[in-house]
Design a protein around this motif. Structure first.
Motif, PDB file in Angstrom:
ATOM      1  N   PRO A  54       0.888  -1.210   0.025  1.00  0.00           N
ATOM      2  CA  PRO A  54       0.068   0.065  -0.156  1.00  0.00           C
ATOM      3  C   PRO A  54       0.955   1.334  -0.290  1.00  0.00           C
ATOM      4  N   PHE A  55       0.311   2.309  -0.657  1.00  0.00           N
ATOM      5  CA  PHE A  55       0.942   3.628  -0.701  1.00  0.00           C
ATOM      6  C   PHE A  55       1.301   4.108   0.839  1.00  0.00           C
ATOM      7  N   GLU A  56       0.276   3.795   1.688  1.00  0.00           N
ATOM      8  CA  GLU A  56       0.669   4.408   3.030  1.00  0.00           C
ATOM      9  C   GLU A  56       1.950   3.592   3.653  1.00  0.00           C
ATOM     10  N   ALA A  57       2.181   2.529   3.263  1.00  0.00           N
ATOM     11  CA  ALA A  57       3.382   1.825   3.771  1.00  0.00           C
ATOM     12  C   ALA A  57       4.671   2.435   2.990  1.00  0.00           C
ATOM     13  N   GLY A  58       4.565   2.954   1.968  1.00  0.00           N
ATOM     14  CA  GLY A  58       5.599   3.640   1.328  1.00  0.00           C
ATOM     15  C   GLY A  58       6.052   4.965   2.242  1.00  0.00           C
ATOM     16  N   LEU A  99      16.475   0.664   2.271  1.00  0.00           N
ATOM     17  CA  LEU A  99      15.114   1.032   2.265  1.00  0.00           C
ATOM     18  C   LEU A  99      13.943  -0.136   2.116  1.00  0.00           C
ATOM     19  N   PRO A 100      14.373  -1.176   1.174  1.00  0.00           N
ATOM     20  CA  PRO A 100      13.392  -2.287   0.996  1.00  0.00           C
ATOM     21  C   PRO A 100      13.149  -2.829   2.425  1.00  0.00           C
ATOM     22  N   ASP A 101      14.011  -3.206   3.503  1.00  0.00           N
ATOM     23  CA  ASP A 101      13.649  -3.617   4.411  1.00  0.00           C
ATOM     24  C   ASP A 101      12.628  -2.731   5.286  1.00  0.00           C
ATOM     25  N   PHE A 102      12.768  -1.290   5.154  1.00  0.00           N
ATOM     26  CA  PHE A 102      11.648  -0.316   5.756  1.00  0.00           C
ATOM     27  C   PHE A 102      10.274  -0.881   4.986  1.00  0.00           C
ATOM     28  N   TYR A 103      10.520  -0.862   4.082  1.00  0.00           N
ATOM     29  CA  TYR A 103       9.074  -1.171   3.181  1.00  0.00           C
ATOM     30  C   TYR A 103       8.466  -2.514   3.529  1.00  0.00           C
ATOM     31  N   ALA A 116       7.394   3.642   5.484  1.00  0.00           N
ATOM     32  CA  ALA A 116       8.956   3.132   5.076  1.00  0.00           C
ATOM     33  C   ALA A 116       9.847   4.353   4.945  1.00  0.00           C
ATOM     34  N   GLY A 117       9.525   5.512   4.515  1.00  0.00           N
ATOM     35  CA  GLY A 117      10.587   6.699   4.141  1.00  0.00           C
ATOM     36  C   GLY A 117      10.659   7.210   5.509  1.00  0.00           C
ATOM     37  N   LYS A 118       9.490   7.445   6.275  1.00  0.00           N
ATOM     38  CA  LYS A 118       9.648   8.098   7.556  1.00  0.00           C
ATOM     39  C   LYS A 118      10.757   7.136   8.586  1.00  0.00           C
ATOM     40  N   ALA A 119      10.392   5.929   8.516  1.00  0.00           N
ATOM     41  CA  ALA A 119      11.420   5.070   9.364  1.00  0.00           C
ATOM     42  C   ALA A 119      12.985   5.071   8.709  1.00  0.00           C
ATOM     43  N   SER A 120      13.145   5.052   7.533  1.00  0.00           N
ATOM     44  CA  SER A 120      14.381   5.166   6.849  1.00  0.00           C
ATOM     45  C   SER A 120      15.139   6.416   7.127  1.00  0.00           C
ATOM     46  N   LEU A 121      14.037   7.587   7.349  1.00  0.00           N
ATOM     47  CA  LEU A 121      14.738   8.994   7.661  1.00  0.00           C
ATOM     48  C   LEU A 121      15.024   8.840   9.377  1.00  0.00           C
ATOM     49  N   ALA A 170      14.847  -9.255  13.846  1.00  0.00           N
ATOM     50  CA  ALA A 170      13.831  -8.769  14.767  1.00  0.00           C
ATOM     51  C   ALA A 170      14.051  -7.381  15.172  1.00  0.00           C
ATOM     52  N   LYS A 171      15.491  -7.235  15.665  1.00  0.00           N
ATOM     53  CA  LYS A 171      16.060  -6.004  16.226  1.00  0.00           C
ATOM     54  C   LYS A 171      15.443  -4.354  15.591  1.00  0.00           C
ATOM     55  N   ARG A 172      15.753  -4.353  14.243  1.00  0.00           N
ATOM     56  CA  ARG A 172      15.527  -3.407  13.362  1.00  0.00           C
ATOM     57  C   ARG A 172      13.774  -3.118  13.378  1.00  0.00           C
ATOM     58  N   TYR A 173      12.901  -4.219  13.264  1.00  0.00           N
ATOM     59  CA  TYR A 173      11.737  -4.413  12.893  1.00  0.00           C
ATOM     60  C   TYR A 173      11.312  -3.895  14.288  1.00  0.00           C
ATOM     61  N   ARG A 174      11.718  -4.377  15.445  1.00  0.00           N
ATOM     62  CA  ARG A 174      11.045  -4.047  17.021  1.00  0.00           C
ATOM     63  C   ARG A 174      11.290  -2.550  17.108  1.00  0.00           C
ATOM     64  N   THR A 175      12.682  -1.814  16.647  1.00  0.00           N
ATOM     65  CA  THR A 175      12.907  -0.486  16.689  1.00  0.00           C
ATOM     66  C   THR A 175      11.830   0.417  15.888  1.00  0.00           C
ATOM     67  N   TYR A 176      11.945   0.169  14.841  1.00  0.00           N
ATOM     68  CA  TYR A 176      10.935   1.182  13.914  1.00  0.00           C
ATOM     69  C   TYR A 176       9.572   0.754  13.614  1.00  0.00           C
TER      70      TYR A 176
END
Length: 139
Positions: free
Chosen positions: A72-76, A97-101, A79-84, A118-124
């Protein structure tokens, strides 16, 4: 319940990774018995590197077992905000960026996420329920 499967789990199985293949294949099988497994175009692309032909990839990821889902576009946006946030914390470029998507897709769609990272996903994406080696996943 739907489970988005991270590419690292599928690559473990495809390459018979000596460290992770057992955990990944057993956990994937358990999740398939309990939930609908989902992949998205990013996971599909990342797993494709283990195969030389698209037909082989499609045999490894049959649509009868892995539901294909658009991102979904909302995920984009998420993802951008998490990457920032990651870059502002001076994150090493190891988190593309693909991991954040993938994490954002799970968050927006309300999917659980099967991953070894798990660590990155738990954090962001703290609201995403994870299935990982760090978690106690009842069998």
């Amino acid at each position: 319940m739907h489970v988005l499967v991270d590419s690292n789990v599928l690559i473990d199985v495809a390459t018979e990774d000596p460290t992770w293949c057992s955990w990944s294949s057993e956990t994937l099988e358990h999740a398939a018995n309990q939930s609908v497994l989902v992949i998205n175009p990013i996971v599909y692309a990342e797993v494709s590197v283990a195969y030389s032909r698209i037909e082989d990839l499609d045999l490894a990821l049959p649509s009868t077992l892995f539901r294909r889902a658009s991102i979904p576009f909302e995920a984009g946006f998420l993802a951008g905000k998490a990457s920032l946030r990651y870059r502002r914390k001076k994150g090493v470029r190891r988190a593309p960026l693909p991991d954040f998507y993938i994490g954002a897709h799970a968050a927006v769609a309300g999917f659980r996420l099967l991953t070894r990272d798990a660590k990155r996903y738990r954090t962001y994406f703290p609201g995403v329920e994870l299935i990982s080696p760090d978690d106690h996943f009842s069998r």
